[in-house]
Write a protein that holds these residues in place. Structure first.
Motif, PDB file in Angstrom:
ATOM      1  N   PRO A   1      -4.000  -8.382   2.654  1.00 53.65           N
ATOM      2  CA  PRO A   1      -3.640  -9.747   3.123  1.00 53.65           C
ATOM      3  C   PRO A   1      -2.893  -9.723   4.303  1.00 53.65           C
ATOM      4  CG  PRO A   1      -2.726  -9.029   0.906  1.00 53.65           C
ATOM      5  CD  PRO A   1      -3.605  -7.863   1.294  1.00 53.65           C
ATOM      6  N   ILE A   2      -2.578  -8.287   4.890  1.00 52.68           N
ATOM      7  CA  ILE A   2      -2.135  -8.245   6.445  1.00 52.68           C
ATOM      8  C   ILE A   2      -3.248  -7.615   7.184  1.00 52.68           C
ATOM      9  CG2 ILE A   2       0.372  -8.249   5.485  1.00 52.68           C
ATOM     10  CD1 ILE A   2      -0.048  -4.972   6.036  1.00 52.68           C
ATOM     11  N   ALA A   3      -4.538  -7.829   6.915  1.00 46.09           N
ATOM     12  CA  ALA A   3      -5.456  -7.340   7.893  1.00 46.09           C
ATOM     13  C   ALA A   3      -5.315  -7.625   9.143  1.00 46.09           C
ATOM     14  CB  ALA A   3      -6.779  -7.482   7.300  1.00 46.09           C
ATOM     15  N   ASP A   4      -5.136  -8.957   9.556  1.00 45.17           N
ATOM     16  CA  ASP A   4      -5.150  -9.495  10.914  1.00 45.17           C
ATOM     17  C   ASP A   4      -3.834  -8.478  11.778  1.00 45.17           C
ATOM     18  OD1 ASP A   4      -2.899 -10.555   9.420  1.00 45.17           O
ATOM     19  OD2 ASP A   4      -2.975 -12.474  10.608  1.00 45.17           O
ATOM     20  N   HIS A   5      -3.066  -7.889  11.208  1.00 40.30           N
ATOM     21  CA  HIS A   5      -1.904  -7.157  11.976  1.00 40.30           C
ATOM     22  C   HIS A   5      -2.676  -5.887  12.410  1.00 40.30           C
ATOM     23  CE1 HIS A   5       1.666  -9.468  11.214  1.00 40.30           C
ATOM     24  NE2 HIS A   5       0.948  -9.793   9.742  1.00 40.30           N
ATOM     25  N   PHE A   6      -3.970  -5.628  12.178  1.00 42.66           N
ATOM     26  CA  PHE A   6      -4.533  -4.282  12.370  1.00 42.66           C
ATOM     27  C   PHE A   6      -5.627  -4.214  13.476  1.00 42.66           C
ATOM     28  CE2 PHE A   6      -2.668  -3.652   8.244  1.00 42.66           C
ATOM     29  CZ  PHE A   6      -2.103  -2.359   8.339  1.00 42.66           C
ATOM     30  N   GLY A   7      -5.714  -5.368  14.081  1.00 43.97           N
ATOM     31  CA  GLY A   7      -6.782  -5.470  15.086  1.00 43.97           C
ATOM     32  C   GLY A   7      -8.228  -5.092  14.583  1.00 43.97           C
ATOM     33  N   ARG A   8      -8.671  -4.243  15.680  1.00 47.65           N
ATOM     34  CA  ARG A   8     -10.293  -3.777  15.307  1.00 47.65           C
ATOM     35  C   ARG A   8     -10.324  -2.981  14.049  1.00 47.65           C
ATOM     36  NH1 ARG A   8     -11.910   1.361  16.320  1.00 47.65           N
ATOM     37  NH2 ARG A   8     -10.432   2.986  17.278  1.00 47.65           N
TER      38      ARG A   8
ATOM     39  N   THR B   1       2.857   2.793  10.457  1.00 49.09           N
ATOM     40  CA  THR B   1       4.201   3.370  10.387  1.00 49.09           C
ATOM     41  C   THR B   1       5.151   2.321  11.141  1.00 49.09           C
ATOM     42  OG1 THR B   1       3.559   5.805  10.724  1.00 49.09           O
ATOM     43  CG2 THR B   1       5.652   5.009  11.612  1.00 49.09           C
ATOM     44  N   GLU B   2       4.548   1.680  12.085  1.00 52.97           N
ATOM     45  CA  GLU B   2       5.158   0.593  12.864  1.00 52.97           C
ATOM     46  C   GLU B   2       5.600  -0.549  11.876  1.00 52.97           C
ATOM     47  OE1 GLU B   2       2.799  -0.762  15.884  1.00 52.97           O
ATOM     48  OE2 GLU B   2       3.143   0.976  17.281  1.00 52.97           O
ATOM     49  N   LEU B   3       4.791  -1.000  11.050  1.00 54.76           N
ATOM     50  CA  LEU B   3       4.683  -2.122  10.214  1.00 54.76           C
ATOM     51  C   LEU B   3       5.578  -1.778   9.152  1.00 54.76           C
ATOM     52  CD1 LEU B   3       0.887  -3.290   9.972  1.00 54.76           C
ATOM     53  CD2 LEU B   3       2.942  -4.382  11.290  1.00 54.76           C
ATOM     54  N   VAL B   4       5.805  -0.626   8.708  1.00 53.10           N
ATOM     55  CA  VAL B   4       6.489  -0.342   7.291  1.00 53.10           C
ATOM     56  C   VAL B   4       7.985  -0.152   7.756  1.00 53.10           C
ATOM     57  CG1 VAL B   4       4.568   0.455   5.839  1.00 53.10           C
ATOM     58  CG2 VAL B   4       5.986   2.065   7.224  1.00 53.10           C
ATOM     59  N   THR B   5       8.195   0.214   9.143  1.00 56.85           N
ATOM     60  CA  THR B   5       9.538   0.653   9.476  1.00 56.85           C
ATOM     61  C   THR B   5      10.144  -0.340  10.435  1.00 56.85           C
ATOM     62  OG1 THR B   5       8.519   1.708  11.376  1.00 56.85           O
ATOM     63  CG2 THR B   5       9.024   3.061   9.536  1.00 56.85           C
ATOM     64  N   ALA B   6       9.781  -1.414  10.541  1.00 63.96           N
ATOM     65  CA  ALA B   6      10.118  -2.707  11.201  1.00 63.96           C
ATOM     66  C   ALA B   6      11.017  -3.449  10.329  1.00 63.96           C
ATOM     67  CB  ALA B   6       9.122  -3.640  11.392  1.00 63.96           C
TER      68      ALA B   6
ATOM     69  N   PRO C   1       5.825  -7.815   7.955  1.00 63.72           N
ATOM     70  CA  PRO C   1       4.781  -8.660   8.568  1.00 63.72           C
ATOM     71  C   PRO C   1       4.287  -9.588   7.662  1.00 63.72           C
ATOM     72  CG  PRO C   1       4.084  -6.546   7.590  1.00 63.72           C
ATOM     73  CD  PRO C   1       5.584  -6.601   7.477  1.00 63.72           C
ATOM     74  N   ARG C   2       3.911 -10.804   8.347  1.00 60.55           N
ATOM     75  CA  ARG C   2       3.193 -11.925   7.654  1.00 60.55           C
ATOM     76  C   ARG C   2       2.289 -11.679   6.783  1.00 60.55           C
ATOM     77  NH1 ARG C   2       1.551 -13.726  11.779  1.00 60.55           N
ATOM     78  NH2 ARG C   2      -0.828 -13.539  11.496  1.00 60.55           N
ATOM     79  N   GLY C   3       2.597 -12.211   5.393  1.00 64.50           N
ATOM     80  CA  GLY C   3       1.659 -11.914   4.483  1.00 64.50           C
ATOM     81  C   GLY C   3       1.747 -10.690   3.565  1.00 64.50           C
ATOM     82  N   ALA C   4       2.948  -9.840   3.926  1.00 62.53           N
ATOM     83  CA  ALA C   4       3.118  -8.539   3.180  1.00 62.53           C
ATOM     84  C   ALA C   4       3.857  -8.771   1.957  1.00 62.53           C
ATOM     85  CB  ALA C   4       4.015  -7.680   4.026  1.00 62.53           C
ATOM     86  N   THR C   5       3.368  -8.487   0.888  1.00 60.89           N
ATOM     87  CA  THR C   5       3.818  -8.395  -0.399  1.00 60.89           C
ATOM     88  C   THR C   5       4.128  -6.828  -1.138  1.00 60.89           C
ATOM     89  OG1 THR C   5       2.011  -8.780  -1.635  1.00 60.89           O
ATOM     90  CG2 THR C   5       3.602 -10.663  -1.110  1.00 60.89           C
ATOM     91  N   LEU C   6       4.885  -6.521  -1.872  1.00 58.71           N
ATOM     92  CA  LEU C   6       4.922  -5.271  -2.511  1.00 58.71           C
ATOM     93  C   LEU C   6       4.759  -5.303  -3.877  1.00 58.71           C
ATOM     94  CD1 LEU C   6       8.266  -3.344  -0.950  1.00 58.71           C
ATOM     95  CD2 LEU C   6       5.720  -3.463  -0.162  1.00 58.71           C
TER      96      LEU C   6
END
Length: 390
Positions: A42-49, A78-83, A87-92
């Motif tokens: 669901p958050i794949a667009d945050h990972f670029g290539r 690491t950037e995303l989980v410590t922000a 991130p848009r679309g993230a759910t636990l």
């Protein structure tokens, strides 16, 4: 500061931001954060290539992508989980339902603990030398059965096999079902052979606990002269979450000396021993704390030897260390050793025990030191014994 509100997601806990192991849920790839999981599709667009890799249904495409992609993905995670904000679309989601995270290509099990090898030698060959002369010169191993590697939590059916009795061989359910507490290395990168130990490191994606279930009475009858077969091939359990090798940078140690020089193709520039501390629970009782730092051969040497004859290392290969055992009785990684071949029972949940009975549950966990005093976790590997099929 982090948007993840989970008391288990701190550097003081095994599955804080210093660990970030990968697994696969029914919905796809996820990363473990504390006692929850973050699905990546669901958050794949945050990972670029790397978006296609995290959107896959197993870890195999990621394994094949190689070290550069692994490092880039870990840094971005690491950037995303410590922000401070999600991130848009993230759910636990809960950890429940994790499946075998990769398709196992080949499975090789080694025999790299001197303590274990000597203990087994004394039990199986009491009148001979406990350690065979080749053991200090090559990483001893055997090819296992990839098709019976199962994810943690899968019930283990008591296997049948042929075993020796005073009246001759008989066939039926094993009466000496055992565990082997091991550390497994999940391979990736391009298909390669003739690896040096330094090159081998770039073909290891991550680390997972392994339980190499063993039918000792079957093994004792069949293993000479060609080694393990039906006594091992019925089931091997592996953790549902794979901790990246990069998480173990601080845990590197020098293995104990072998007592002789090794041939040049096995020489490491800097040894890859790891200070991983295992714990084995039997029906809820802690019965052993095997120290992985006591292993004599490293995974880099194992891969170098495995591929020395031209055999390939492929994405999805699982390389297991062999039973982890230390010099003390409460550091032995198998019940064969703990009970000394069944002659010295172990106290478990108020009962005297030697080998596994139907209904028994074994849970293996482990941690390693991380950066700045943190703990790096390896996800548990658990199995419960069910009765033999009729």
């Amino acid at each position: 500061m982090t948007w993840i509100e989970d008391p288990a997601f701190t550097a003081d806990e095994p599955f804080g931001p210093q660990t970030l192991p990968y697994g696969v849920l029914p919905t796809g790839i996820a990363v473990r954060v504390g006692d929850q999981a973050l699905p990546l599709r669901p958050i794949a667009d945050h990972f670029g290539r790397l978006a296609d890799l995290v959107s896959a249904s197993s870890l195999n495409p990621l394994l094949a992508a190689g070290r550069t992609a692994w490092s880039e993905l870990r840094a971005r995670l690491t950037e995303l989980v410590t922000a401070s904000s999600a991130p848009r679309g993230a759910t636990l989601v809960p950890l429940d339902g994790a499946v075998l995270p990769f398709d196992v290509a080949d499975y090789v099990d080694f025999y790299s603990s001197r303590n274990h090898a000597e203990n087994v030698g004394r039990i199986f060959r009491p009148d001979g030398e406990p350690l065979l002369p080749n053991w200090t010169h090559i990483p001893i191993g055997y090819h296992g059965r990839a098709g019976t590697v199962v994810v943690s939590g899968t019930p283990i059916v008591r296997p049948h096999g042929q075993r020796r009795t005073s009246d001759g061989p008989v066939f039926g359910p094993t009466g000496r079902l055992d565990i082997e507490a091991e550390v497994g290395f999940v391979c990736g990168g391009p298909v390669a052979s003739r690896l040096t130990p330094s090159q081998a490191v770039d073909h290891v994606f991550g680390v997972a606990l392994v339980n190499d279930w063993s039918a000792r009475d079957v093994q004792a009858w069949e293993y000479q002269p060609l080694g393990p077969f039906l006594g091992k091939s019925f089931a091997t359990s592996v953790s549902a979450w794979v901790t990246p090798l990069e998480a173990f940078a601080v845990a590197r140690v020098t293995p104990p000396p072998l007592g002789n020089d090794v041939l040049p193709y096995l020489v490491e520039e800097r040894p890859w021993g790891l200070d991983i501390r295992l714990e084995v629970e039997w029906n809820g009782d802690l019965v052993s704390k095997p120290p992985f730092r006591a292993m004599s051969w490293t995974f880099a040497q194992q891969l170098a030897h495995l591929s020395a004859n031209g055999a390939t290392v492929r994405p999805g290969d699982l390389i297991a260390s062999g039973t982890v055992s230390g010099p003390a009785r409460d550091e032995r990684g198998s019940f064969l050793e703990l009970s000394w071949g069944g002659r010295e029972p172990v106290r478990v949940a108020g009962e005297e025990r030697t080998f596994l009975e139907d209904g028994d549950t074994v849970r293996i966990t482990a941690t390693a030191p991380g950066e700045h005093g943190s703990l790096v976790g390896l996800a548990e590997v658990v199995g419960t014994i069910t009765p033999a099929d009729v």
